[in-house]
Design a protein around this motif. Structure first.
Motif, PDB file in Angstrom:
ATOM      1  N   ALA A 141      -3.263  -3.570 -37.629  1.00  0.00           N
ATOM      2  CA  ALA A 141      -4.596  -4.065 -38.004  1.00  0.00           C
ATOM      3  C   ALA A 141      -5.636  -2.946 -37.907  1.00  0.00           C
ATOM      4  CB  ALA A 141      -4.985  -5.213 -37.073  1.00  0.00           C
ATOM      5  N   ASP A 142      -6.716  -3.096 -38.662  1.00  0.00           N
ATOM      6  CA  ASP A 142      -7.786  -2.091 -38.661  1.00  0.00           C
ATOM      7  C   ASP A 142      -8.247  -1.776 -37.234  1.00  0.00           C
ATOM      8  OD1 ASP A 142      -7.638  -2.331 -41.381  1.00  0.00           O
ATOM      9  OD2 ASP A 142      -9.575  -3.342 -41.633  1.00  0.00           O
ATOM     10  N   GLU A 143      -8.479  -2.827 -36.457  1.00  0.00           N
ATOM     11  CA  GLU A 143      -9.017  -2.640 -35.106  1.00  0.00           C
ATOM     12  C   GLU A 143      -8.051  -1.895 -34.186  1.00  0.00           C
ATOM     13  OE1 GLU A 143     -10.387  -6.123 -33.185  1.00  0.00           O
ATOM     14  OE2 GLU A 143     -12.133  -6.335 -34.498  1.00  0.00           O
ATOM     15  N   ASP A 144      -6.762  -1.981 -34.494  1.00  0.00           N
ATOM     16  CA  ASP A 144      -5.784  -1.320 -33.626  1.00  0.00           C
ATOM     17  C   ASP A 144      -5.797   0.194 -33.787  1.00  0.00           C
ATOM     18  OD1 ASP A 144      -5.014  -3.767 -32.706  1.00  0.00           O
ATOM     19  OD2 ASP A 144      -3.322  -3.974 -34.088  1.00  0.00           O
ATOM     20  N   VAL A 145      -6.235   0.665 -34.955  1.00  0.00           N
ATOM     21  CA  VAL A 145      -6.210   2.121 -35.196  1.00  0.00           C
ATOM     22  C   VAL A 145      -7.590   2.767 -35.209  1.00  0.00           C
ATOM     23  CG1 VAL A 145      -4.060   2.346 -36.450  1.00  0.00           C
ATOM     24  CG2 VAL A 145      -6.108   1.726 -37.683  1.00  0.00           C
ATOM     25  N   LEU A 146      -8.624   1.947 -35.290  1.00  0.00           N
ATOM     26  CA  LEU A 146      -9.971   2.516 -35.436  1.00  0.00           C
ATOM     27  C   LEU A 146     -10.280   3.545 -34.346  1.00  0.00           C
ATOM     28  CD1 LEU A 146     -12.694   2.520 -36.885  1.00  0.00           C
ATOM     29  CD2 LEU A 146     -13.335   0.484 -35.564  1.00  0.00           C
ATOM     30  N   MET A 147      -9.823   3.283 -33.125  1.00  0.00           N
ATOM     31  CA  MET A 147     -10.147   4.196 -32.017  1.00  0.00           C
ATOM     32  C   MET A 147      -9.356   5.508 -32.081  1.00  0.00           C
ATOM     33  SD  MET A 147     -12.536   2.606 -30.881  1.00  0.00           S
ATOM     34  CE  MET A 147     -13.046   0.983 -31.436  1.00  0.00           C
ATOM     35  N   LEU A 148      -8.466   5.603 -33.096  1.00  0.00           N
ATOM     36  CA  LEU A 148      -7.783   6.888 -33.294  1.00  0.00           C
ATOM     37  C   LEU A 148      -8.601   7.830 -34.171  1.00  0.00           C
ATOM     38  CD1 LEU A 148      -4.052   5.857 -33.794  1.00  0.00           C
ATOM     39  CD2 LEU A 148      -5.258   6.475 -31.698  1.00  0.00           C
ATOM     40  N   ILE A 179     -14.195   8.025 -23.445  1.00  0.00           N
ATOM     41  CA  ILE A 179     -13.368   9.241 -23.476  1.00  0.00           C
ATOM     42  C   ILE A 179     -12.530   9.366 -22.202  1.00  0.00           C
ATOM     43  CG2 ILE A 179     -13.456  11.776 -23.512  1.00  0.00           C
ATOM     44  CD1 ILE A 179     -14.210  10.633 -26.216  1.00  0.00           C
ATOM     45  N   GLY A 180     -13.136   9.135 -21.054  1.00  0.00           N
ATOM     46  CA  GLY A 180     -12.378   9.196 -19.802  1.00  0.00           C
ATOM     47  C   GLY A 180     -11.281   8.139 -19.791  1.00  0.00           C
ATOM     48  N   LEU A 181     -11.591   6.942 -20.281  1.00  0.00           N
ATOM     49  CA  LEU A 181     -10.589   5.869 -20.324  1.00  0.00           C
ATOM     50  C   LEU A 181      -9.454   6.236 -21.275  1.00  0.00           C
ATOM     51  CD1 LEU A 181     -12.974   2.766 -20.409  1.00  0.00           C
ATOM     52  CD2 LEU A 181     -11.688   3.630 -18.441  1.00  0.00           C
ATOM     53  N   SER A 182      -9.808   6.881 -22.383  1.00  0.00           N
ATOM     54  CA  SER A 182      -8.777   7.324 -23.319  1.00  0.00           C
ATOM     55  C   SER A 182      -7.876   8.375 -22.662  1.00  0.00           C
ATOM     56  CB  SER A 182      -9.450   7.880 -24.573  1.00  0.00           C
ATOM     57  OG  SER A 182      -8.529   8.595 -25.355  1.00  0.00           O
ATOM     58  N   ALA A 183      -8.481   9.244 -21.861  1.00  0.00           N
ATOM     59  CA  ALA A 183      -7.688  10.261 -21.141  1.00  0.00           C
ATOM     60  C   ALA A 183      -6.768   9.591 -20.122  1.00  0.00           C
ATOM     61  CB  ALA A 183      -8.610  11.270 -20.472  1.00  0.00           C
ATOM     62  N   ILE A 184      -7.265   8.546 -19.473  1.00  0.00           N
ATOM     63  CA  ILE A 184      -6.424   7.822 -18.504  1.00  0.00           C
ATOM     64  C   ILE A 184      -5.223   7.212 -19.229  1.00  0.00           C
ATOM     65  CG2 ILE A 184      -6.337   5.745 -17.040  1.00  0.00           C
ATOM     66  CD1 ILE A 184      -9.270   6.394 -16.230  1.00  0.00           C
ATOM     67  N   GLY A 312      -6.860  -1.192 -29.202  1.00  0.00           N
ATOM     68  CA  GLY A 312      -7.826  -2.259 -29.457  1.00  0.00           C
ATOM     69  C   GLY A 312      -8.569  -2.687 -28.200  1.00  0.00           C
ATOM     70  N   ARG A 313      -8.030  -2.326 -27.030  1.00  0.00           N
ATOM     71  CA  ARG A 313      -8.639  -2.815 -25.791  1.00  0.00           C
ATOM     72  C   ARG A 313      -9.985  -2.176 -25.468  1.00  0.00           C
ATOM     73  NH1 ARG A 313      -4.395  -0.721 -21.313  1.00  0.00           N
ATOM     74  NH2 ARG A 313      -5.660  -2.074 -20.001  1.00  0.00           N
ATOM     75  N   PHE A 314     -10.345  -1.125 -26.214  1.00  0.00           N
ATOM     76  CA  PHE A 314     -11.671  -0.528 -26.009  1.00  0.00           C
ATOM     77  C   PHE A 314     -12.788  -1.413 -26.554  1.00  0.00           C
ATOM     78  CE2 PHE A 314      -9.003   3.219 -25.743  1.00  0.00           C
ATOM     79  CZ  PHE A 314      -9.621   3.953 -24.751  1.00  0.00           C
ATOM     80  N   ILE A 315     -12.411  -2.321 -27.478  1.00  0.00           N
ATOM     81  CA  ILE A 315     -13.439  -3.074 -28.213  1.00  0.00           C
ATOM     82  C   ILE A 315     -13.988  -4.203 -27.349  1.00  0.00           C
ATOM     83  CG2 ILE A 315     -13.908  -4.460 -30.280  1.00  0.00           C
ATOM     84  CD1 ILE A 315     -11.469  -2.911 -31.554  1.00  0.00           C
TER      85      ILE A 315
END
Ligand SMILES: NC(=O)c1ccc[n+]([C@@H]2O[C@H](COP(=O)([O-])OP(=O)(O)OC[C@H]3O[C@@H](n4cnc5c(N)ncnc54)[C@H](O)[C@@H]3O)[C@@H](O)[C@H]2O)c1
Ligand SMILES: [Zn+2]
Ligand SMILES: [Zn+2]
Length: 352
Positions: A141-148, A179-184, A312-315
């Motif tokens: 889904a769009d939302e699953d990849v948007l954060m990439l 960004i920090g959460l993405s690094a985690i 998607g969990r960032f949203i």
């Protein structure tokens, strides 16, 4: 069509603008289906990024459907769903040839919503389409990849890979914003023994815990150095990832890292930071910096498609595009709204 247009520090509007069209034969035009706002957009609106001029359409993170392609576009076709990355790549310069797309010398790099019109719009022109977009698998889904488009590869490349996170490592991540959460999240892929999240805001530390941090340190009331040394027999952490962008957090990272360890700076700095060589020279410490290149996007896409990475969990908030100004307010007041990332979805149909 309508778009978010920058009109100088503090001024943006959701307004009617001319529809984008093919300018170079390597361009495509996409209908924007899902788009997000970045902390960098807030920096632009504060006036911190002077290259962004009055009239510029903002935005560099989107998913869209291709509606037109230039004569030189080979890999992307009308109707394709694509991830539009924050970094564009000419594909032929010396940096693009080595995967350092962020440093592109051929007109790419971070250009969308910066030096050329961006994607916070109903439609967008995407330069260097073949080398700057990623096809989205059907089941995703769009939302699953948007954060990439930005935060996924940024945390992973500039934090985790530059930090050389390895199995068993103790990893300190300073700053628990997106960004920090993405690094985690990215660090977890390497089975570290412990991830220590450090932030000033308890709400962000709660998020860090949900994203997989093992130890949460509120550095407004706790001594991060003491805690990290306490967990590492006095040595310090193997990797310290800086994800804030102020001098004190960079200096904290160089203090937290063990001899032989790595500091990976992700934060964008506006002020000089002190490098304490009088302490560091003897410690074999590596300090790495970087702008995201997005060379890891295909890898991350595979992990998303296989359900091994949940971007998607960032949203935290969703809007229609006509509510772009409200979305900016919610995202810009994260302390009260607890926003991590907001998503705006567009209307469908041909350019009007
Ligand atoms: N290198 C790159 O390519 C790249 C790409 C994108 C973003 N960035 C940068 O990464 C950084 C983080 O981005 P973000 O969107 O997560 O930002 P953010 O503002 O949402 O999050 C920053 C976090 O740091 C915390 N913080 C602030 N001061 C602190 C301090 N003194 N000690 C501990 N924690 C503190 C805040 O509470 C917040 O949770 C920014 O500087 C951003 O510009 C870099
Ligand atoms: Zn961004
Ligand atoms: Zn290039």
């Amino acid at each position: 069509m309508r778009a978010v247009v920058y009109h100088g520090p503090g001024r943006k509007t959701w307004e009617e603008v001319t529809d984008p069209s093919i300018v170079d034969d390597t361009d495509a035009v996409v209908r924007v289906d899902a788009v997000t706002i970045c902390g960098t957009d807030l920096h632009i609106l504060k006036g911190d990024v002077p290259e962004v001029t009055d009239g510029r359409i903002l935005g560099h993170e989107a998913v869209g459907t291709v509606v037109a392609t230039g004569s030189g576009v080979r890999r992307v076709h009308t109707g394709d769903r694509v991830l539009v990355s924050c970094i564009s790549a000419c594909g032929t310069c010396r940096y693009c040839r080595s995967g350092s797309f962020g440093q592109c010398l051929g007109g790419g790099g971070w250009i969308l919503g910066h030096t050329t019109d961006g994607v916070q719009a109903e439609y967008a022109r995407v330069p260097f389409t073949d080398t700057s977009t990623y096809p989205i698998p059907e089941n995703v889904a769009d939302e699953d990849v948007l954060m990439l488009a930005d935060i996924g590869p940024t945390g992973y490349e500039v934090g985790v890979l530059n930090g050389r996170v390895s199995p068993g490592d103790v990893v300190a991540v300073v700053g628990s914003g997106p960004i920090g959460l993405s690094a985690i999240m990215g660090a977890k892929l390497y089975s570290p023994s412990q991830i220590i999240a450090i932030d000033l805001a308890d709400s962000r530390l709660d998020a860090a815990k949900q994203f997989g941090a093992d130890v949460m340190v509120n550095s407004s009331r706790e001594d991060a150095g003491e805690i990290v040394r306490g967990l590492t027999e006095g040595l310090g952490c193997d990797v310290a990832i800086e994800a804030v962008g102020v001098p004190s957090t960079f200096e904290l990272c160089t203090d937290l890292v063990r001899p032989g360890g790595t500091v990976a700076n992700v934060g964008v700095h506006g002020q000089p930071a002190m490098m304490h060589l009088e302490k560091l020279w003897i410690r074999n410490v590596t300090v790495r910096t970087g702008l995201v290149d997005t060379y890891s996007t295909p890898t991350l896409l595979k992990l998303v498609a296989r359900g091994q990475l949940d971007m998607g969990r960032f949203i935290t908030h969703r809007f229609g595009m006509s509510d772009f100004m409200d979305a900016y307010d919610v995202f810009g007041n994260a302390a009260t709204t607890q926003a991590l990332k907001v998503v705006l979805t567009g209307s469908t149909g041909a350019p009007s």
